[in-house]
Design an enzyme around this catalytic site. Sequence first.
Site, PDB file in Angstrom:
ATOM      1  N   GLY A   8       1.756   2.581  10.448  1.00  0.00           N
ATOM      2  CA  GLY A   8       2.722   3.670  10.422  1.00  0.00           C
ATOM      3  C   GLY A   8       3.393   3.994  11.943  1.00  0.00           C
ATOM      4  O   GLY A   8       4.082   5.208  12.028  1.00  0.00           O
ATOM      5  N   LYS A  27       0.259   4.111  -0.367  1.00  0.00           N
ATOM      6  CA  LYS A  27      -0.369   5.321   0.058  1.00  0.00           C
ATOM      7  C   LYS A  27      -0.090   6.586  -0.995  1.00  0.00           C
ATOM      8  O   LYS A  27      -0.044   6.474  -2.246  1.00  0.00           O
ATOM      9  CB  LYS A  27      -0.171   5.834   1.582  1.00  0.00           C
ATOM     10  CG  LYS A  27      -0.073   4.501   2.129  1.00  0.00           C
ATOM     11  CD  LYS A  27       0.024   4.807   3.663  1.00  0.00           C
ATOM     12  CE  LYS A  27      -0.354   3.518   4.647  1.00  0.00           C
ATOM     13  NZ  LYS A  27      -0.361   3.727   6.090  1.00  0.00           N
ATOM     14  N   HIS A  29      -9.751   1.237   4.370  1.00  0.00           N
ATOM     15  CA  HIS A  29      -8.395   1.544   5.090  1.00  0.00           C
ATOM     16  C   HIS A  29      -8.622   2.350   6.140  1.00  0.00           C
ATOM     17  O   HIS A  29      -9.544   3.491   6.019  1.00  0.00           O
ATOM     18  CB  HIS A  29      -7.547   1.900   4.206  1.00  0.00           C
ATOM     19  CG  HIS A  29      -6.097   1.747   4.890  1.00  0.00           C
ATOM     20  ND1 HIS A  29      -5.552   3.018   5.637  1.00  0.00           N
ATOM     21  CD2 HIS A  29      -5.121   1.046   4.798  1.00  0.00           C
ATOM     22  CE1 HIS A  29      -4.401   2.886   5.999  1.00  0.00           C
ATOM     23  NE2 HIS A  29      -4.059   1.513   5.457  1.00  0.00           N
ATOM     24  N   SER A  40       2.837  -1.980  10.385  1.00  0.00           N
ATOM     25  CA  SER A  40       4.208  -1.781  10.885  1.00  0.00           C
ATOM     26  C   SER A  40       4.998  -3.301  10.529  1.00  0.00           C
ATOM     27  O   SER A  40       5.712  -3.739  11.394  1.00  0.00           O
ATOM     28  CB  SER A  40       4.626  -1.523  12.125  1.00  0.00           C
ATOM     29  OG  SER A  40       4.250  -0.118  12.620  1.00  0.00           O
ATOM     30  N   GLU A  97      -7.058   4.910   7.259  1.00  0.00           N
ATOM     31  CA  GLU A  97      -7.003   6.222   7.054  1.00  0.00           C
ATOM     32  C   GLU A  97      -8.264   6.945   6.089  1.00  0.00           C
ATOM     33  O   GLU A  97      -8.694   7.959   6.492  1.00  0.00           O
ATOM     34  CB  GLU A  97      -5.750   6.541   6.266  1.00  0.00           C
ATOM     35  CG  GLU A  97      -4.591   6.343   7.037  1.00  0.00           C
ATOM     36  CD  GLU A  97      -3.162   5.704   6.578  1.00  0.00           C
ATOM     37  OE1 GLU A  97      -3.296   5.867   5.047  1.00  0.00           O
ATOM     38  OE2 GLU A  97      -2.546   5.342   7.181  1.00  0.00           O
ATOM     39  N   ASN A 110       1.022  -1.298  -0.143  1.00  0.00           N
ATOM     40  CA  ASN A 110       0.060  -0.195  -0.096  1.00  0.00           C
ATOM     41  C   ASN A 110       0.884   1.216   0.058  1.00  0.00           C
ATOM     42  O   ASN A 110       1.421   1.723   1.110  1.00  0.00           O
ATOM     43  CB  ASN A 110      -0.752  -0.062   1.239  1.00  0.00           C
ATOM     44  CG  ASN A 110      -1.572   1.136   1.439  1.00  0.00           C
ATOM     45  OD1 ASN A 110      -1.840   2.029   0.302  1.00  0.00           O
ATOM     46  ND2 ASN A 110      -2.327   1.408   2.549  1.00  0.00           N
ATOM     47  N   GLU A 164      -6.061  -4.858  10.269  1.00  0.00           N
ATOM     48  CA  GLU A 164      -4.778  -3.734  10.529  1.00  0.00           C
ATOM     49  C   GLU A 164      -5.366  -2.929  11.768  1.00  0.00           C
ATOM     50  O   GLU A 164      -6.249  -2.111  11.921  1.00  0.00           O
ATOM     51  CB  GLU A 164      -4.853  -2.805   9.609  1.00  0.00           C
ATOM     52  CG  GLU A 164      -4.566  -3.430   8.375  1.00  0.00           C
ATOM     53  CD  GLU A 164      -3.895  -2.492   7.417  1.00  0.00           C
ATOM     54  OE1 GLU A 164      -2.436  -2.519   7.027  1.00  0.00           O
ATOM     55  OE2 GLU A 164      -4.596  -1.324   7.049  1.00  0.00           O
TER      56      GLU A 164
HETATM   57  P1  PGA Z   1       2.467   0.479   7.763  1.00  0.00           P
HETATM   58  O1  PGA Z   1       1.105   0.810   6.907  1.00  0.00           O
HETATM   59  O2  PGA Z   1       3.122  -0.839   7.255  1.00  0.00           O
HETATM   60  O3  PGA Z   1       3.258   1.552   7.399  1.00  0.00           O
HETATM   61  O4  PGA Z   1       1.978   0.374   9.084  1.00  0.00           O
HETATM   62  C1  PGA Z   1       0.020  -0.456   6.815  1.00  0.00           C
HETATM   63  C2  PGA Z   1      -1.374  -0.001   6.162  1.00  0.00           C
HETATM   64  O5  PGA Z   1      -1.436   1.282   6.498  1.00  0.00           O
HETATM   65  O6  PGA Z   1      -1.790  -0.644   5.324  1.00  0.00           O
END
Ligand code: PGA
Length: 243
Positions: free
Chosen positions: A169, A11, A95, A206, A97, A9, A163
């Site tokens: 993140g 982003k 997601h 992460s 976000e 992903n 998640e």
């Molecule tokens: P990350 O993001 O691996 O940076 O924690 C995962 C995601 O948002 O799908």
Amino acid sequence: MANKYCVANWKMNFNSQQGKEFISSLNSKDLNNGQSQIILCPSFTSIFSIVDASKNSTVRIGAQNMHFENSGAFTGEVSANMLNELGVNFVILGHSERRHIFGESDKMIQSKMIQSIENGLIPILCIGEKLSDRESGNTKKVLRSQLEFGLENVSGEYIIAYEPVWAIGTGKSATSEMVAETHGVIRNILADLSIHDNVSLLYGGSVSPENASQLSAVQYVDGFLIGGASLDVEKFYNIYLDL
Ligand code: PGA
């Protein structure tokens, strides 16, 4: 048996040129070594060139979002049909976000699930609890509600990604024990909802080359959804090899 997936992903990172550079170094590696399907999810503006750059490889392309209607007066939006036309096979939906920054509701996500499947895409439905939910003992309740709403009247092929919001993140992944427990909880909820047990269940939050082999050994982990570490081709490839 559930299929395994290693999903990047990206982003709102990488323009087309950077995406193409990533894919050309990924394509120079042995992609028959791992046991999972690689899916790269670039931004909308890069999709065309990334689909083109992945034409002769086993890599598949996903989008990070889409609208829940197929056409109409929705300024700035992109439909499932438009994605399908470009050669996109997957789409990330719900997601955290999208849920928390852009206020997407379970109802919107459920409509997107239906629309994506009708247009030949395989949606990756993201679910996960916030830290406050976990601390107040509400993880199970939150996940059940996200699954019940998100999957209502949905039939066809889809993937689920667990998640935890607090792990995204932050560099603070859930431990293998937590993932084992929560993926077990999710499998039980899916069984309660009469959902067949070959739906793939990914973990995201992460994931890194340091924790990938431990996390992939956990029961019911059928792959990863990777944010930060998917921007570095070496890290991403190492995670892929660990799956
Ligand atoms: P990350 O993001 O691996 O940076 O924690 C995962 C995601 O948002 O799908």
